[in-house]
Write an enzyme that holds these catalytic residues in place. Structure first.
Site, PDB file in Angstrom:
ATOM      1  N   CYS A  26       0.789  -1.228   0.000  1.00 63.42           N
ATOM      2  CA  CYS A  26       0.000   0.000   0.000  1.00 63.42           C
ATOM      3  C   CYS A  26       0.825   1.285   0.000  1.00 63.42           C
ATOM      4  O   CYS A  26       0.630   2.164  -0.846  1.00 63.42           O
ATOM      5  CB  CYS A  26      -0.967  -0.003   1.173  1.00 63.42           C
ATOM      6  SG  CYS A  26      -0.233  -0.454   2.753  1.00 63.42           S
ATOM      7  N   HIS A  82      -0.779   6.555   2.245  1.00 59.47           N
ATOM      8  CA  HIS A  82      -0.755   5.684   3.425  1.00 59.47           C
ATOM      9  C   HIS A  82      -0.506   6.484   4.704  1.00 59.47           C
ATOM     10  O   HIS A  82      -1.146   6.251   5.723  1.00 59.47           O
ATOM     11  CB  HIS A  82       0.338   4.624   3.261  1.00 59.47           C
ATOM     12  CG  HIS A  82       0.443   3.673   4.405  1.00 59.47           C
ATOM     13  ND1 HIS A  82      -0.433   2.631   4.587  1.00 59.47           N
ATOM     14  CD2 HIS A  82       1.311   3.610   5.450  1.00 59.47           C
ATOM     15  CE1 HIS A  82      -0.111   1.960   5.684  1.00 59.47           C
ATOM     16  NE2 HIS A  82       0.950   2.534   6.220  1.00 59.47           N
TER      17      HIS A  82
END
Length: 420
Positions: A26, A82
């Site tokens: 991610c 993130h």
């Protein structure tokens, strides 16, 4: 999986069925797409430093900053970067819809006691209204009902599907656990892989497939993942319905994407961080004025291509930092050929080259995997050592990054390495 709202969006979109992330994790994937710069240039190959802490990106604007510099109002909410738009990136955003967390049960619902706390799943909480993703969808929908004094860039980052896989009971009720179709994962599949693949592809936080089978959790976990997708599809529907009912319906571009893929036991693996198809391949849909639906594009594309595509669609000035290639030709003609493959990097020195028909994986130590997707979409048969495929392997090798920058590590990672 039941996804009526994303299906409806797909029918009016160009669907890129061969789209791949730049990094199959991610943090680094999101840094890549929002900078338009590959990991081999910025140096983040894992859940590593924040965007603003990567030296190579010091003077590279985020997608939001670039659009803001060109007159757009920028809005964000949920998980987009993130680590969020903090520090020097805070000024990239004009309006923040927040990034809340959904409630979690007080104790584990389904996971074996020795598994990581992230790997739990079940029907929780009771209602959609308690879920942060739904709250974000409602906030975005309310904002879309307003008028704006200038063009806007809105990024809505839904957390699901993501471990722990908690969504309300009604989404689990859509699926009969005993009737689910599970992937074919023959034990012999791993016999023709390089010796080093275990050290690269076995990430300690995710359970191994052997552990999942030992505890009889495969069907339960798969059901939870499908339930999570159906829930987030509902959230997508809240936003797309609000857009269609707004004054912005006819002049707004919609891009739906995910940061990486996810194994549900394919190749005896769970989660991400591999260079195989299930980990690198992502959904990518683009809808908007002049974009016709109903014809999918099978050409290889990268999430790095989203930034330059939006620059083209919005007639913005060229951004010299971008390393992707605009998808404008494929938006005009789904069969338009692309010269460039999709390149994915995982950890330092490991790369995947995905073309329309082939995948080549090259590891840091020189080990290789080669798959022919015309006949082997499950990537069961590694052809790297087959003399009959030397020519295609050598052709694909020309795309392997020749001088990737070393991994940039966080301070805590450097301290941990010194201790070890």
């Amino acid at each position: 999986v039941k996804t009526p709202h994303m299906d409806a969006l797909a029918r009016r979109s160009r669907v890129f069925t061969n789209a791949h992330c730049a990094v199959p994790v991610c943090s680094a994937s999101r840094v890549s797409i929002l900078s338009g710069v590959a990991a081999t240039t910025h140096g983040s190959y894992e859940i590593g430093p924040k965007y603003q802490d990567l030296p190579a990106l010091r003077n590279v604007p985020t997608l939001h900053a670039f659009f803001k510099q060109n007159g757009y109002r920028t809005i964000t909410g949920g998980k987009v970067l993130h680590h969020g738009f903090s520090g020097r990136l805070a000024s990239d955003i004009d309006q923040d819809l927040g990034r809340k967390k959904s409630p979690r049960p007080k104790k584990a619902l389904n996971r074996p006691a020795h598994w990581s706390g992230a790997w739990d799943w079940g029907a929780h909480p009771e209602t959609d209204a308690q879920m942060s993703d739904y709250q974000l969808a409602e906030s975005a929908a309310e904002l879309l009902a307003e008028g704006f004094d200038r063009p806007f860039l809105m990024s809505v980052g839904f957390f699901r599907p993501h471990v722990p896989l908690y969504v309300p009971p009604k989404w689990f009720e859509l699926y009969d656990e005993q009737r689910l179709s599970l992937p074919d994962s023959p034990l012999s599949d791993l016999d023709d892989l390089p010796d080093n693949f275990l050290s690269i592809n076995n990430y300690a936080v995710a359970p191994t497939h052997a552990e999942v089978l030992k505890h009889s959790r495969q069907r339960s976990l798969t059901r939870a993942y499908l339930a999570s997708i159906s829930f987030v599809d509902h959230c997508v529907g809240v936003v797309t319905k609000a857009l269609q009912q707004s004054r912005h319906a006819d002049n707004t571009i919609v891009v739906l994407w995910s940061d990486h893929g996810f194994h549900l036991a394919e190749k005896q693996h769970w989660a991400k961080r591999t260079l195989w198809e299930e980990s690198t391949r992502v959904p990518l849909l683009i809808a908007g004025p002049g974009i016709g639906g109903g014809s999918d594009c099978r050409e290889p594309v990268s999430l790095l291509d989203v930034f330059p595509t939006l620059v083209d669609l919005c007639d913005l000035p060229a951004n010299p930092h971008l390393e992707g290639v605009s998808l404008l030709p494929q938006l005009k003609d789904s069969t338009a050929a692309r010269r460039y493959p999709a390149i994915t990097s995982s950890y330092f020195g490991n790369h995947s080259i995905r073309t329309k028909n082939w995948r080549l994986i090259v590891y840091e130590d020189g080990a290789q995997e080669l798959y022919d997707h015309r006949t082997d979409s499950d990537e069961f048969n590694n052809l790297a050592d087959d003399p009959a495929h030397t020519a295609i392997r050598d052709e694909l090798m020309q795309w392997v990054p020749s001088n990737p920058v070393p991994e940039v590590k966080t301070r805590s990672e450097r301290k941990r390495e010194r201790r070890n």
